[in-house]
Design a protein around this motif. Structure first.
Motif, PDB file in Angstrom:
ATOM      1  N   ALA A  37       0.775  -1.859   0.126  1.00  0.00           N
ATOM      2  CA  ALA A  37       0.452   0.120  -0.562  1.00  0.00           C
ATOM      3  C   ALA A  37       1.059   1.066  -0.417  1.00  0.00           C
ATOM      4  O   ALA A  37       0.126   2.713  -0.603  1.00  0.00           O
ATOM      5  CB  ALA A  37      -1.215   0.219   1.013  1.00  0.00           C
ATOM      6  N   ASP A  38       1.977   0.894   0.357  1.00  0.00           N
ATOM      7  CA  ASP A  38       3.013   2.200   0.313  1.00  0.00           C
ATOM      8  C   ASP A  38       4.237   1.962  -0.611  1.00  0.00           C
ATOM      9  O   ASP A  38       5.326   2.792  -0.374  1.00  0.00           O
ATOM     10  CB  ASP A  38       3.799   2.160   1.709  1.00  0.00           C
ATOM     11  CG  ASP A  38       2.243   2.743   2.932  1.00  0.00           C
ATOM     12  OD1 ASP A  38       1.980   4.260   2.373  1.00  0.00           O
ATOM     13  OD2 ASP A  38       2.205   2.480   3.969  1.00  0.00           O
ATOM     14  N   VAL A  39       4.080   1.318  -1.417  1.00  0.00           N
ATOM     15  CA  VAL A  39       5.306   1.193  -2.376  1.00  0.00           C
ATOM     16  C   VAL A  39       5.639   2.575  -3.247  1.00  0.00           C
ATOM     17  O   VAL A  39       4.838   3.234  -3.917  1.00  0.00           O
ATOM     18  CB  VAL A  39       4.967  -0.346  -3.592  1.00  0.00           C
ATOM     19  CG1 VAL A  39       4.090  -0.005  -4.134  1.00  0.00           C
ATOM     20  CG2 VAL A  39       6.352  -0.494  -3.399  1.00  0.00           C
ATOM     21  N   SER A  40       6.492   2.125  -3.297  1.00  0.00           N
ATOM     22  CA  SER A  40       7.186   3.447  -4.464  1.00  0.00           C
ATOM     23  C   SER A  40       8.147   2.647  -5.400  1.00  0.00           C
ATOM     24  O   SER A  40       9.322   2.097  -5.173  1.00  0.00           O
ATOM     25  CB  SER A  40       8.019   5.187  -3.335  1.00  0.00           C
ATOM     26  OG  SER A  40       8.531   5.741  -5.439  1.00  0.00           O
ATOM     27  N   PRO A  41       7.865   2.792  -6.603  1.00  0.00           N
ATOM     28  CA  PRO A  41       8.982   2.512  -7.305  1.00  0.00           C
ATOM     29  C   PRO A  41      10.107   2.693  -8.393  1.00  0.00           C
ATOM     30  O   PRO A  41      10.451   2.308  -9.223  1.00  0.00           O
ATOM     31  CB  PRO A  41       7.932   2.093  -9.151  1.00  0.00           C
ATOM     32  CG  PRO A  41       7.023   2.720  -9.100  1.00  0.00           C
ATOM     33  CD  PRO A  41       6.164   2.861  -7.470  1.00  0.00           C
ATOM     34  N   GLY A  42      10.336   3.910  -7.707  1.00  0.00           N
ATOM     35  CA  GLY A  42      10.843   4.606  -7.947  1.00  0.00           C
ATOM     36  C   GLY A  42      10.979   6.059  -9.046  1.00  0.00           C
ATOM     37  O   GLY A  42       9.565   6.236  -9.405  1.00  0.00           O
ATOM     38  N   GLU A  43      11.670   6.192  -9.553  1.00  0.00           N
ATOM     39  CA  GLU A  43      11.911   7.355 -10.755  1.00  0.00           C
ATOM     40  C   GLU A  43      12.122   7.722 -11.555  1.00  0.00           C
ATOM     41  O   GLU A  43      13.312   7.982 -11.725  1.00  0.00           O
ATOM     42  CB  GLU A  43      11.833   9.085  -9.615  1.00  0.00           C
ATOM     43  CG  GLU A  43      11.196   9.483  -7.966  1.00  0.00           C
ATOM     44  CD  GLU A  43      11.959  11.052  -7.657  1.00  0.00           C
ATOM     45  OE1 GLU A  43      11.750  11.789  -8.529  1.00  0.00           O
ATOM     46  OE2 GLU A  43      12.143  10.145  -6.615  1.00  0.00           O
ATOM     47  N   PRO A  44      11.216   6.473 -12.547  1.00  0.00           N
ATOM     48  CA  PRO A  44      11.866   6.279 -14.005  1.00  0.00           C
ATOM     49  C   PRO A  44      11.934   7.544 -14.179  1.00  0.00           C
ATOM     50  O   PRO A  44      11.504   8.404 -14.399  1.00  0.00           O
ATOM     51  CB  PRO A  44      10.814   5.153 -14.774  1.00  0.00           C
ATOM     52  CG  PRO A  44      10.305   4.693 -13.626  1.00  0.00           C
ATOM     53  CD  PRO A  44       9.506   6.054 -12.374  1.00  0.00           C
ATOM     54  N   ASN A  45      13.761   7.239 -15.259  1.00  0.00           N
ATOM     55  CA  ASN A  45      14.322   8.708 -15.829  1.00  0.00           C
ATOM     56  C   ASN A  45      15.423   7.730 -17.142  1.00  0.00           C
ATOM     57  O   ASN A  45      16.149   7.217 -16.363  1.00  0.00           O
ATOM     58  CB  ASN A  45      14.663   9.567 -15.126  1.00  0.00           C
ATOM     59  CG  ASN A  45      15.346  11.097 -15.933  1.00  0.00           C
ATOM     60  OD1 ASN A  45      15.974  10.435 -16.238  1.00  0.00           O
ATOM     61  ND2 ASN A  45      14.893  12.203 -16.128  1.00  0.00           N
ATOM     62  N   PRO A  46      14.992   8.475 -18.515  1.00  0.00           N
ATOM     63  CA  PRO A  46      16.550   7.971 -18.945  1.00  0.00           C
ATOM     64  C   PRO A  46      18.242   7.937 -18.427  1.00  0.00           C
ATOM     65  O   PRO A  46      18.323   7.129 -18.622  1.00  0.00           O
ATOM     66  CB  PRO A  46      16.944   8.748 -20.044  1.00  0.00           C
ATOM     67  CG  PRO A  46      14.939   9.578 -20.525  1.00  0.00           C
ATOM     68  CD  PRO A  46      14.639   9.192 -18.548  1.00  0.00           C
ATOM     69  N   ALA A  47      18.519   9.086 -17.235  1.00  0.00           N
ATOM     70  CA  ALA A  47      19.304   8.737 -17.030  1.00  0.00           C
ATOM     71  C   ALA A  47      19.547   8.222 -15.253  1.00  0.00           C
ATOM     72  O   ALA A  47      20.720   8.383 -14.746  1.00  0.00           O
ATOM     73  CB  ALA A  47      19.966  10.098 -16.794  1.00  0.00           C
ATOM     74  N   ALA A  48      18.467   7.875 -14.970  1.00  0.00           N
ATOM     75  CA  ALA A  48      18.562   7.070 -13.341  1.00  0.00           C
ATOM     76  C   ALA A  48      20.066   6.774 -12.967  1.00  0.00           C
ATOM     77  O   ALA A  48      20.100   6.785 -12.302  1.00  0.00           O
ATOM     78  CB  ALA A  48      17.372   6.442 -13.200  1.00  0.00           C
ATOM     79  N   ARG A  49      20.311   5.302 -13.971  1.00  0.00           N
ATOM     80  CA  ARG A  49      21.451   4.725 -13.511  1.00  0.00           C
ATOM     81  C   ARG A  49      22.919   5.909 -13.437  1.00  0.00           C
ATOM     82  O   ARG A  49      23.430   5.338 -12.662  1.00  0.00           O
ATOM     83  CB  ARG A  49      21.209   3.681 -14.232  1.00  0.00           C
ATOM     84  CG  ARG A  49      19.883   2.773 -14.218  1.00  0.00           C
ATOM     85  CD  ARG A  49      20.575   1.541 -15.065  1.00  0.00           C
ATOM     86  NE  ARG A  49      19.249   0.413 -14.456  1.00  0.00           N
ATOM     87  CZ  ARG A  49      18.763  -0.647 -14.663  1.00  0.00           C
ATOM     88  NH1 ARG A  49      20.270  -1.926 -15.780  1.00  0.00           N
ATOM     89  NH2 ARG A  49      18.355  -1.478 -14.991  1.00  0.00           N
ATOM     90  N   GLN A  50      22.695   6.454 -14.847  1.00  0.00           N
ATOM     91  CA  GLN A  50      24.024   7.346 -14.542  1.00  0.00           C
ATOM     92  C   GLN A  50      23.773   8.339 -12.646  1.00  0.00           C
ATOM     93  O   GLN A  50      25.085   8.308 -12.812  1.00  0.00           O
ATOM     94  CB  GLN A  50      24.191   7.228 -16.220  1.00  0.00           C
ATOM     95  CG  GLN A  50      24.227   6.777 -17.014  1.00  0.00           C
ATOM     96  CD  GLN A  50      24.157   7.916 -18.330  1.00  0.00           C
ATOM     97  OE1 GLN A  50      22.644   8.018 -18.690  1.00  0.00           O
ATOM     98  NE2 GLN A  50      25.012   8.536 -18.694  1.00  0.00           N
TER      99      GLN A  50
END
Length: 420
Positions: free
Chosen positions: A369-382
């Motif tokens: 109920a309180d999950v966050s999948p992160g903040e997807p962005n093409p540069a997220a891993r870099q």
């Protein structure tokens, strides 16, 4: 399976979904191809069990979609991004591939994958809202979730009891109050993974979100982790480290519980722990000493990291209609349950629960109920590669939390500007 694995009989019913499958998808209906190739990864850890499961899926889908040949090819996690990018860049690759939210922005932005709204037209509203948001780019859906991971807090009851703590600390303020009591017993309170190899989604980002901050600005063109909320989150962490309440071994931790202070009973609490690690802790600490709690609550919110695994369709597939039929098949309740049971993961759908015999499954299910999948962005891993060393510098006292985050933000904004 059609990949060199010996065929085995899987305990899987042949689900008759032909009607719904034939109704879905608006792909390349004129294609002569009747084949669908899928790149799958070790979602089911045991190789034999994985081979048996996907062999059963091939048979069940082919019966539900007569005339279509399904091949599920097992791929390793290692070098996954590079292999997928190379295949897509060369105009090849599978019809369907398993992706996670941080991969979808990159592959959708360069046109390597196509929207899959058609495959989910009858079920899109039945998924966890945060999970479905992670699948979208520019209002279109690029991934069909088939399983969901979740992390939450675990505690070593024995260590807490020895320090006179009867209620596990569930908020930042409670952690601050409990930390000195454990320190007097020679035990750290909060374990952490500060290695450059550790994902920030499992260490700093949850603290940032709990403080009310975000990694990126709303438009995704700049970062926002150096906000007052970000400084508050890093200060919370560095204060605990300086006081000895986050162990020094955290600097080399990589989110592997067994090798860390938490697993060795040198720290009393972890805040981004998966179900498998809670079960591993029970084997070493004793069942009676494992307490699984709700996601950690910060000044702004209670939140934990968890991601869906999703099926995406190659934009250059020769059988997009067949590919979308497979997505509809795998997101149906029967397959969500069977894959969850085989893999130990949870359901990404709000109307489907996966049976799980673990004594901690209910707590993990509630944490969704309180999950966050992160903040997807093409540069997220870099970006993680730029921020992680600055967090280390702050923990070691080489920089203030504000200076560390500001320095990382400058480098990150430069990176984002070059990619526009």
């Amino acid at each position: 399976m059609k990949t060199g694995f010996k065929r085995a009989t899987a305990p899987l019913a042949l689900f008759m979904l032909a009607a719904s499958l034939s109704a879905c998808g608006d792909g390349d209906a004129g294609s002569d191809s009747k084949k669908v190739t899928v790149w799958m990864y070790p979602v089911i850890a045991d190789p034999k069990a994985s081979a048996a499961y996907w062999d059963g899926i091939e048979k069940a889908f082919e019966k539900a979609a007569p005339g279509t040949s399904l091949t599920v090819e097992q791929q390793p996690w290692d070098n996954r991004d590079q292999k997928i990018a190379t295949a897509f860049g060369g105009g090849k690759g599978p019809d369907v591939v398993l992706l996670t939210p941080d991969q979808i922005p990159q592959f959708s932005a360069n046109g390597a994958i196509r929207p899959v709204d058609g495959a989910l037209k009858d079920s899109a509203g039945k998924f966890l809202p945060a999970t479905m948001d992670a699948m979208k780019q520019d209002g279109k859906i690029y991934g069909a979730p088939i399983y969901q991971t979740i992390t939450t807090t675990i505690y070593n009851k024995k260590l807490l009891t020895q320090a006179g703590i009867t209620t596990p600390p569930a908020t930042w303020d409670e952690i601050k109050a409990a930390a000195p009591k454990l320190k007097q017993k020679g035990v750290a309170l909060l374990d952490y993974s500060a290695s450059n190899e550790a994902s920030l989604n499992l260490n700093f980002y949850p603290l940032l979100w709990q403080a009310g901050g975000t990694v990126f600005a709303k438009d995704g063109k700049k970062v926002a982790f150096n906000s007052p909320e970000g400084v508050e989150a890093l200060t919370f962490l560095t204060d605990l480290y300086k006081a000895g309440s986050v162990p020094k071994s955290s600097m080399t931790n990589t989110n592997l519980l067994a090798d860390q202070a938490l697993g060795k009973q040198q720290a009393a609490m972890g805040f981004s722990v998966v179900l498998a690690d809670a079960e591993l802790a029970a084997k070493t600490w004793g069942n009676e000493n494992v307490v699984v709690g709700a996601p950690l609550k910060g000044p702004a919110r209670e939140v934990a990291f968890g991601i869906p695994g999703a099926l995406s369709v190659n934009a250059k597939s020769k059988n997009t209609a067949g590919a979308e039929k497979f997505l509809a098949f795998m997101t149906a309740p029967e397959q969500i349950k069977s894959l969850g049971k085989a893999s130990g993961y949870f359901s990404p759908r709000t109307d489907v629960s996966v049976p799980n015999a673990s004594p901690y499954a209910k707590q993990y299910q509630a944490a969704l109920a309180d999950v966050s999948p992160g903040e997807p962005n093409p540069a997220a891993r870099q970006l993680m590669g730029l921020l992680a060393p600055e967090i280390q510098a702050a923990l070691l006292g080489k920089k203030s939390p504000k200076d560390a985050l500001d320095d990382a933000a400058k480098a990150a904004d430069d990176l984002l500007a070059r990619q526009r």
